[in-house]
Design an enzyme around this catalytic site. Structure first.
Site, PDB file in Angstrom:
ATOM      1  CD  GLU A 102      -2.814  -0.735   7.067  1.00 15.52           C
ATOM      2  OE1 GLU A 102      -2.572   0.336   7.652  1.00 15.52           O
ATOM      3  OE2 GLU A 102      -2.455  -0.960   5.907  1.00 15.52           O
ATOM      4  CG  ASP A 103      -3.244   4.025   8.977  1.00 14.93           C
ATOM      5  OD1 ASP A 103      -3.412   3.036   8.213  1.00 14.93           O
ATOM      6  OD2 ASP A 103      -2.651   5.049   8.603  1.00 14.93           O
ATOM      7  CG  ASP A 106      -9.678   4.447   0.747  1.00 11.60           C
ATOM      8  OD1 ASP A 106     -10.899   4.518   0.800  1.00 11.60           O
ATOM      9  OD2 ASP A 106      -8.990   5.158  -0.002  1.00 11.60           O
ATOM     10  NE  ARG A 168       2.863  10.434   9.362  1.00 11.47           N
ATOM     11  CZ  ARG A 168       2.302   9.612   8.481  1.00 11.47           C
ATOM     12  NH1 ARG A 168       1.252   8.899   8.834  1.00 11.47           N
ATOM     13  NH2 ARG A 168       2.784   9.493   7.258  1.00 11.47           N
TER      14      ARG A 168
HETATM   15  P1  5GP Z   1      -6.030   1.372   0.505  1.00 10.17           P
HETATM   16  O1  5GP Z   1      -4.846   0.646  -0.029  1.00 10.17           O
HETATM   17  O2  5GP Z   1      -6.897   0.502   1.422  1.00 10.17           O
HETATM   18  O3  5GP Z   1      -6.838   2.045  -0.566  1.00 10.17           O
HETATM   19  O4  5GP Z   1      -5.542   2.598   1.354  1.00 10.17           O
HETATM   20  C1  5GP Z   1      -4.570   2.442   2.230  1.00 10.17           C
HETATM   21  C2  5GP Z   1      -3.809   3.700   2.547  1.00 10.17           C
HETATM   22  O5  5GP Z   1      -4.329   4.904   1.957  1.00 10.17           O
HETATM   23  C3  5GP Z   1      -3.879   3.922   4.014  1.00 10.17           C
HETATM   24  O6  5GP Z   1      -2.935   3.116   4.695  1.00 10.17           O
HETATM   25  C4  5GP Z   1      -3.581   5.388   4.108  1.00 10.17           C
HETATM   26  O7  5GP Z   1      -2.201   5.596   4.048  1.00 10.17           O
HETATM   27  C5  5GP Z   1      -4.226   5.960   2.869  1.00 10.17           C
HETATM   28  N1  5GP Z   1      -5.577   6.476   3.188  1.00 10.17           N
HETATM   29  C6  5GP Z   1      -6.775   6.000   2.794  1.00 10.17           C
HETATM   30  N2  5GP Z   1      -7.785   6.745   3.267  1.00 10.17           N
HETATM   31  C7  5GP Z   1      -7.214   7.732   3.991  1.00 10.17           C
HETATM   32  C8  5GP Z   1      -7.730   8.842   4.740  1.00 10.17           C
HETATM   33  O8  5GP Z   1      -8.934   9.083   4.865  1.00 10.17           O
HETATM   34  N3  5GP Z   1      -6.815   9.631   5.352  1.00 10.17           N
HETATM   35  C9  5GP Z   1      -5.475   9.427   5.272  1.00 10.17           C
HETATM   36  N4  5GP Z   1      -4.680  10.275   5.926  1.00 10.17           N
HETATM   37  N5  5GP Z   1      -4.938   8.398   4.577  1.00 10.17           N
HETATM   38  C10 5GP Z   1      -5.809   7.562   3.946  1.00 10.17           C
HETATM   39 MG    MG Z   2      -1.366   3.123   6.019  1.00  4.02          MG
END
Ligand code: 5GP
Ligand code: MG
Length: 178
Positions: A102-103, A106, A168
């Site tokens: 994963e990138d 969050d 990106r």
């Molecule tokens: P989660 O499901 O863990 O809350 O978040 C996952 C997705 O939210 C990540 O794969 C990404 O696409 C987006 N995301 C969460 N934090 C960031 C951030 O700081 N920057 C960006 N560009 N995307 C984020």
């Molecule tokens: Mg993502």
């Protein structure tokens, strides 16, 4: 490095490419150690992970496979709200050592769906590696097995991460100017 402007927001330099490289090298070393001879299958999650995957797997020596998945979100019923679904799984995961790449993680909502979906394919092992992790935002109990860099809750862009489609291609990671 100067600030960058993407759409209506400005961002300042936060993690430079040298620091990213160093963290990826360290992570690759750990994976190398843990997956020696196991022919792991790396599953990158599009779009954000493409640069991370490209850089990480070139530091992994030995046999491995690489593939990509995408999360699609659609409107469910009123009660279920947004529903996330995993798209693009072609390989059989049965008896494979699988590592999700994963990138950024969050809240953990996305990784939860991924883990729950991929577990059903009966991999021999299933672990998660992420370039960036927001421990203070994370709300799930699944362990995040490999973290290259832990960060705060602020919004980041660059090195694969976008703000509404842009950013990106930035070599470094930038943080939002509030
Ligand atoms: P989660 O499901 O863990 O809350 O978040 C996952 C997705 O939210 C990540 O794969 C990404 O696409 C987006 N995301 C969460 N934090 C960031 C951030 O700081 N920057 C960006 N560009 N995307 C984020
Ligand atoms: Mg993502």
């Amino acid at each position: 490095m100067p600030n960058v402007q993407l759409h209506d927001k400005s961002f300042r330099p936060f993690i430079n490419k040298g620091q990213i490289n160093e963290a990826i090298l360290k992570l690759a070393g750990k994976l190398q150690n843990d997956y020696e001879g196991k022919k792991p299958l790396f599953l990158g999650i599009l779009n954000g992970s493409f640069l991370f995957v490209a850089d990480l797997i070139r530091e992994f020596e030995g046999e491995c496979e690489v593939s990509f998945l995408r999360m699609a979100s659609y409107e469910g019923t009123e009660t279920t709200g947004k529903v996330n679904q995993v798209m693009g799984l072609k390989e059989s995961l049965k008896d494979r050592h699988v590592i999700i790449l994963e990138d950024i993680i969050d809240t953990g909502n996305t990784i939860e769906v991924l883990i729950e979906t991929l577990k059903k394919e009966n991999p021999k092992s299933l672990k998660v590696a992420t370039l960036l992790f927001k421990p203070n935002a994370y709300k799930k109990l699944y362990p995040i097995d490999y973290v290259a860099i832990s960060v705060g809750n602020e919004f980041l862009v660059g090195y694969g991460l976008d703000y509404d489609g842009l950013g990106r291609n930035l070599k470094d990671i930038y943080i939002i100017n509030e």
